[in-house]
Design a protein around this motif. Structure first.
Motif, PDB file in Angstrom:
ATOM      1  N   ALA A  60       0.838  -1.210   0.000  1.00 11.50           N
ATOM      2  CA  ALA A  60       0.000   0.000   0.000  1.00 11.50           C
ATOM      3  C   ALA A  60       0.872   1.260   0.000  1.00 11.50           C
ATOM      4  O   ALA A  60       0.599   2.213  -0.738  1.00 11.50           O
ATOM      5  CB  ALA A  60      -0.935  -0.009   1.203  1.00 11.50           C
ATOM      6  N   ALA A  61       1.936   1.262   0.807  1.00  8.12           N
ATOM      7  CA  ALA A  61       2.830   2.429   0.855  1.00  8.12           C
ATOM      8  C   ALA A  61       3.545   2.610  -0.482  1.00  8.12           C
ATOM      9  O   ALA A  61       3.650   3.739  -0.986  1.00  8.12           O
ATOM     10  CB  ALA A  61       3.851   2.258   1.984  1.00  8.12           C
ATOM     11  N   LEU A  62       4.012   1.518  -1.074  1.00  7.55           N
ATOM     12  CA  LEU A  62       4.681   1.558  -2.375  1.00  7.55           C
ATOM     13  C   LEU A  62       3.763   2.160  -3.432  1.00  7.55           C
ATOM     14  O   LEU A  62       4.137   3.091  -4.155  1.00  7.55           O
ATOM     15  CB  LEU A  62       5.099   0.138  -2.776  1.00  7.55           C
ATOM     16  N   ARG A  63       2.546   1.660  -3.502  1.00  9.96           N
ATOM     17  CA  ARG A  63       1.597   2.153  -4.504  1.00  9.96           C
ATOM     18  C   ARG A  63       1.218   3.612  -4.251  1.00  9.96           C
ATOM     19  O   ARG A  63       1.118   4.403  -5.191  1.00  9.96           O
ATOM     20  CB  ARG A  63       0.367   1.260  -4.553  1.00  9.96           C
ATOM     21  N   LEU A  64       1.029   3.984  -2.987  1.00 10.18           N
ATOM     22  CA  LEU A  64       0.710   5.366  -2.653  1.00 10.18           C
ATOM     23  C   LEU A  64       1.818   6.301  -3.153  1.00 10.18           C
ATOM     24  O   LEU A  64       1.545   7.317  -3.783  1.00 10.18           O
ATOM     25  CB  LEU A  64       0.528   5.530  -1.147  1.00 10.18           C
ATOM     26  N   ILE A  65       3.058   5.955  -2.871  1.00  9.97           N
ATOM     27  CA  ILE A  65       4.180   6.802  -3.274  1.00  9.97           C
ATOM     28  C   ILE A  65       4.301   6.868  -4.793  1.00  9.97           C
ATOM     29  O   ILE A  65       4.514   7.942  -5.362  1.00  9.97           O
ATOM     30  CB  ILE A  65       5.481   6.314  -2.608  1.00  9.97           C
ATOM     31  N   LEU A  66       4.155   5.737  -5.472  1.00  8.56           N
ATOM     32  CA  LEU A  66       4.230   5.743  -6.940  1.00  8.56           C
ATOM     33  C   LEU A  66       3.123   6.609  -7.538  1.00  8.56           C
ATOM     34  O   LEU A  66       3.359   7.379  -8.478  1.00  8.56           O
ATOM     35  CB  LEU A  66       4.157   4.319  -7.490  1.00  8.56           C
TER      36      LEU A  66
END
Length: 153
Positions: A60-66
């Protein structure tokens, strides 16, 4: 010393050097390094599904940042970047490339580490950074940059 005989602290030292992030709570990093079915190396209680919950947080954090970086870049390529940089094959490739393979605790019944286990562990490490940093997106972004998981320059 053979990698398989390293203590959790030694494994954590290597991971912290690789990702250039120092944990204040090593327990969360130990959890990130333990795949489902792996034997625990501590007496502390552990989750039976290994790092799965941390991997969900990290994903979730990875996708949010991307998505945030794509929005700020106004590139119109958000879906393409998220599906390539955030894909399990890319996460696994980057995890193997930086040398995480020998640091992850895997199920003893598995003869080798699968790309799926590596991808999940990379996500779990991102999730561990997110929680350890008190949900600091910049800390996760910095680790993503080290692992070549961010937007292309």
């Amino acid at each position: 010393m053979a990698m398989s005989h390293m203590s959790l602290d030694q494994r954590a030292d290597f991971v912290e050097n690789i990702i250039r992030y120092e944990f204040t709570n090593r327990g969360i990093l130990y959890e990130a390094l333990r795949s489902a079915g792996a034997l625990a190396m501590t007496r502390q209680p552990h989750r039976s599904d290994g790092n799965k919950d941390l991997a969900q947080i990290g994903d979730a954090a990875l996708r949010l940042i991307l998505v945030m970086d794509g929005y700020e870049a106004r590139a119109g390529l958000i879906n393409q970047i998220v599906s390539s940089k955030g894909s399990n094959p890319h996460l696994a490739q980057m995890g193997f490339k930086v040398g995480l393979k020998s640091l992850i605790l895997i199920n003893p019944s598995q003869p080798t580490m699968s790309p799926g286990v590596m991808a999940q562990t990379v996500k779990a490490i991102l999730g561990a950074v997110y929680l350890n940093s008190k949900m600091d997106v910049q800390a996760v972004r910095a680790v993503m940059a080290v692992l070549n998981l961010g937007w292309p320059v």
